[in-house]
Design a protein around this motif. Structure first.
Motif, PDB file in Angstrom:
ATOM      1  N   PRO A  89      47.789  53.019  43.198  1.00  0.00           N
ATOM      2  CA  PRO A  89      48.405  53.196  44.548  1.00  0.00           C
ATOM      3  C   PRO A  89      49.132  51.905  44.978  1.00  0.00           C
ATOM      4  CG  PRO A  89      45.924  54.004  44.520  1.00  0.00           C
ATOM      5  CD  PRO A  89      46.370  53.337  43.216  1.00  0.00           C
ATOM      6  N   THR A  90      50.191  52.128  45.553  1.00  0.00           N
ATOM      7  CA  THR A  90      51.045  50.900  45.980  1.00  0.00           C
ATOM      8  C   THR A  90      52.106  51.390  46.760  1.00  0.00           C
ATOM      9  OG1 THR A  90      52.743  49.337  45.283  1.00  0.00           O
ATOM     10  CG2 THR A  90      52.429  51.288  43.816  1.00  0.00           C
ATOM     11  N   PRO A  91      51.974  50.446  48.007  1.00  0.00           N
ATOM     12  CA  PRO A  91      53.440  51.079  48.811  1.00  0.00           C
ATOM     13  C   PRO A  91      54.726  51.007  48.290  1.00  0.00           C
ATOM     14  CG  PRO A  91      52.216  48.898  49.669  1.00  0.00           C
ATOM     15  CD  PRO A  91      51.483  49.414  48.320  1.00  0.00           C
ATOM     16  N   GLY A 115      44.103  48.350  43.925  1.00  0.00           N
ATOM     17  CA  GLY A 115      44.438  47.073  44.006  1.00  0.00           C
ATOM     18  C   GLY A 115      44.218  46.437  45.409  1.00  0.00           C
ATOM     19  N   ARG A 116      44.152  44.950  45.586  1.00  0.00           N
ATOM     20  CA  ARG A 116      43.827  44.521  46.993  1.00  0.00           C
ATOM     21  C   ARG A 116      45.016  43.443  46.973  1.00  0.00           C
ATOM     22  NH1 ARG A 116      40.882  46.179  51.536  1.00  0.00           N
ATOM     23  NH2 ARG A 116      40.675  48.158  50.857  1.00  0.00           N
ATOM     24  N   TYR A 117      44.970  42.685  47.943  1.00  0.00           N
ATOM     25  CA  TYR A 117      45.986  41.366  47.992  1.00  0.00           C
ATOM     26  C   TYR A 117      47.370  41.706  48.117  1.00  0.00           C
ATOM     27  CZ  TYR A 117      41.182  39.721  46.759  1.00  0.00           C
ATOM     28  OH  TYR A 117      39.856  39.671  46.687  1.00  0.00           O
ATOM     29  N   GLU A 118      48.144  40.969  47.218  1.00  0.00           N
ATOM     30  CA  GLU A 118      49.578  41.454  47.254  1.00  0.00           C
ATOM     31  C   GLU A 118      49.893  42.538  45.910  1.00  0.00           C
ATOM     32  OE1 GLU A 118      51.755  40.577  49.436  1.00  0.00           O
ATOM     33  OE2 GLU A 118      50.034  39.537  50.594  1.00  0.00           O
ATOM     34  N   GLY A 119      48.737  43.020  45.508  1.00  0.00           N
ATOM     35  CA  GLY A 119      48.524  44.153  44.458  1.00  0.00           C
ATOM     36  C   GLY A 119      48.381  43.429  42.942  1.00  0.00           C
ATOM     37  N   ILE A 120      48.510  44.365  41.927  1.00  0.00           N
ATOM     38  CA  ILE A 120      48.188  43.880  40.699  1.00  0.00           C
ATOM     39  C   ILE A 120      49.618  43.317  40.011  1.00  0.00           C
ATOM     40  CG2 ILE A 120      47.397  45.279  38.756  1.00  0.00           C
ATOM     41  CD1 ILE A 120      46.046  47.362  40.473  1.00  0.00           C
TER      42      ILE A 120
HETATM   43  C1  JB8 Z   1      47.495  46.073  48.162  1.00  0.00           C
HETATM   44  O1  JB8 Z   1      49.720  50.953  51.435  1.00  0.00           O
HETATM   45  B1  JB8 Z   1      49.170  51.301  50.407  1.00  0.00           B
HETATM   46  C2  JB8 Z   1      48.574  50.021  49.521  1.00  0.00           C
HETATM   47  C3  JB8 Z   1      48.514  48.903  49.790  1.00  0.00           C
HETATM   48  C4  JB8 Z   1      47.841  47.944  49.227  1.00  0.00           C
HETATM   49  C5  JB8 Z   1      47.503  48.218  47.767  1.00  0.00           C
HETATM   50  C6  JB8 Z   1      47.649  49.543  47.327  1.00  0.00           C
HETATM   51  C7  JB8 Z   1      48.209  50.473  48.281  1.00  0.00           C
HETATM   52  C8  JB8 Z   1      47.283  47.141  47.190  1.00  0.00           C
HETATM   53  N1  JB8 Z   1      47.909  46.364  49.212  1.00  0.00           N
HETATM   54  O2  JB8 Z   1      49.153  52.314  49.686  1.00  0.00           O
END
Ligand code: JB8
Length: 473
Positions: A89-91, A115-120
């Protein structure tokens, strides 16, 4: 289906143990496993992130930690587990839609990397893709969450409810928003039939299943047009029947003959500014009405002497004439040209593709009927106490045949004529023009007799059709 979720907040996924997804897990339809990413961090602080290479805000999740975690749940180099998909999942991913859910419901195993923070670190999905794993980086919509967990929960719910045996009533799946029809769902109601002064449509209580289905279909179309013009613009015309097209055209979307998608149109009252474009359109469309039976010279003479801008200018200015046009709207430019200057060239008038006119038989102060009104045929003359209007023209450009514009124009002009007091409509159409007669019959007209009509000096034989206006249109 087996689902593995890797996250630094495994407790987030506990909501999945509730609701229908939890029940599915109980049946063995779904086999859900949640893993803590930090189990794969080996330093004292169980670090999972580091600063971004190249600088910038925030922290990035470490590929080595993710690699170890995912190696444990992915069948790398072991294609025995059936279809397994790694979902990140990622924006910045592709948009997850109902089509994606349908596709993924087909897999045997899904692994979500939240993921968390700025992503993986971007090499993680790249690595597994290069090792033959099916990898999907997916966004649940154009907004930003704090991490992938909630997005994963959304996707899991959307996918799991498609699995056989998860929904109590699988029929709930056939008619729903974002289904194959490309329409939003119709509004739903239940008892009481009157609530806080609000009534439901009596059709729903009629037991007439065909009418109920038609009403609901029209409501689904109307909702889609109002709320989701993007979906209206990408409707598949091959899934739209004649009535769908009429409804859609009345709501401003017409399907040009053979086109892949509807285009925006405006059905509106004509003004004097439309006179030139109307005369052009009339000249293009009039021959269709009698081509096979009237000599081309007679048709040309009729067009040149009658269907001229002055006629349409007079009609647009005459209260006794209800003149409606269908205007093709220019596709909206994505961006204005730099400088904002108008492009050079001839000023273009409205792009008219259809029109309809009703001429009400009221003499003006000088005792004159509207310009161009035909003598009322005997079979219409017999009807007393009616305000009579001639449905003089309903023409649609050949590029718009079958677009729904004909019934849309017909109902728009009828509504306006009725509002202006017309109680009986009549029209003459050439005896050989069966296509027109069928269209008028569908619009509620019935044959009342015949007449002889002069087209450019040549007599033509017309069928006369009539229809009362008002209630029950
Ligand atoms: C860090 O908005 B999202 C989303 C946001 C995130 C990550 C994964 C998904 C990881 N920020 O769908």
């Amino acid at each position: 289906m087996r689902i593995d979720v890797v996250s630094i907040f495994p407790d987030y996924l506990k909501v999945l143990d509730l609701s229908l997804i939890g029940r599915a897990a109980g049946h063995g339809t779904l086999d859900l496993h949640v893993h803590d990413l930090r189990d794969h961090a080996h330093d004292r602080h169980r670090t999972v992130d580091d600063t971004p290479l190249g600088g910038g805000a925030g922290m990035v999740m470490k590929p080595d930690v993710w690699g170890e975690a995912l190696d444990d749940v992915l069948a790398v180099d072991a294609p025995t587990a059936g279809r397994q998909v790694l979902i990140v999942p990622t924006p910045s991913g592709e948009v997850f839609t109902q089509r994606t859910a349908e596709d993924l419901a087909d897999a045997d195993a899904l692994v979500f990397a939240c993921g968390r923070y700025e992503g993986i670190d971007a090499r993680v999905p790249e690595h597994y893709a290069s090792r033959g794993i099916e990898v999907r980086e997916l966004s649940i919509g154009d907004y930003v969450l704090n991490g992938g967990e909630v997005a994963a929960i959304v996707m899991i719910e959307a996918i799991a409810r498609l699995l056989p045996g998860v929904l109590g009533n699988p029929e709930s799946l056939v008619e729903e928003s974002h289904g194959a029809a490309g329409l939003l769902e119709y509004p739903v109601h239940t008892r009481p039939t009157r609530w806080r002064g609000l009534e439901v449509d009596p059709v729903l209580l009629s037991g007439d299943h065909a009418r109920i289905a038609r009403t609901r279909r029209d409501q689904a179309i109307a909702r889609t047009v109002r709320r989701r013009p993007d979906m209206a613009a990408s409707l598949d015309p091959t899934r739209l029947d004649r009535e769908d097209r009429a409804t859609l055209a009345s709501l401003g979307w017409a399907v040009p003959t053979g086109a892949a998608h509807p285009v925006p149109v405006r059905i509106r009252t004509a003004t004097t500014c439309d006179a030139e474009a109307l005369a052009d359109l009339a000249a293009r469309t009039f021959p269709d009405a009698c081509e096979q039976v009237i000599a081309p010279e007679s048709i040309a003479r009729h067009i040149a002497t009658n269907l001229v801008p002055d006629l349409f200018r007079a009609w647009a200015e005459d209260d006794r004439v209800d003149l409606i046009v269908a205007e093709l709207l220019a596709p909206q430019p994505v961006q204005e040209a730099p400088g904002g200057a108008e492009p050079e060239g001839t000023p273009t008038g409205p792009d008219l593709v259809g029109y309809a006119a009703v001429l009400r038989e009221e003499p003006d102060a000088a005792g004159e009927p509207p310009t161009g009104i035909d003598p009322r045929p005997a079979c219409v003359r017999a009807r007393h106490g009616q305000v009579v209007g001639e449905l003089s023209k309903v023409y649609v450009d050949s590029t718009m045949r079958g677009s729904g514009l004909t019934p849309a124009l017909m109902s728009a002009v009828t509504r306006q004529a009725t509002d202006h007091g017309t109680s009986l409509l009549w029209l003459g159409t050439h005896v050989t023009n069966k296509r027109a007669q069928k269209a008028y019959k569908r619009a509620g007209f019935r044959q009342a007799g015949t007449r002889t009509y002069n087209v450019g000096g040549q007599d033509a034989h017309d069928v006369v059709m009539i229809r009362r206006t008002g209630e029950g249109q």
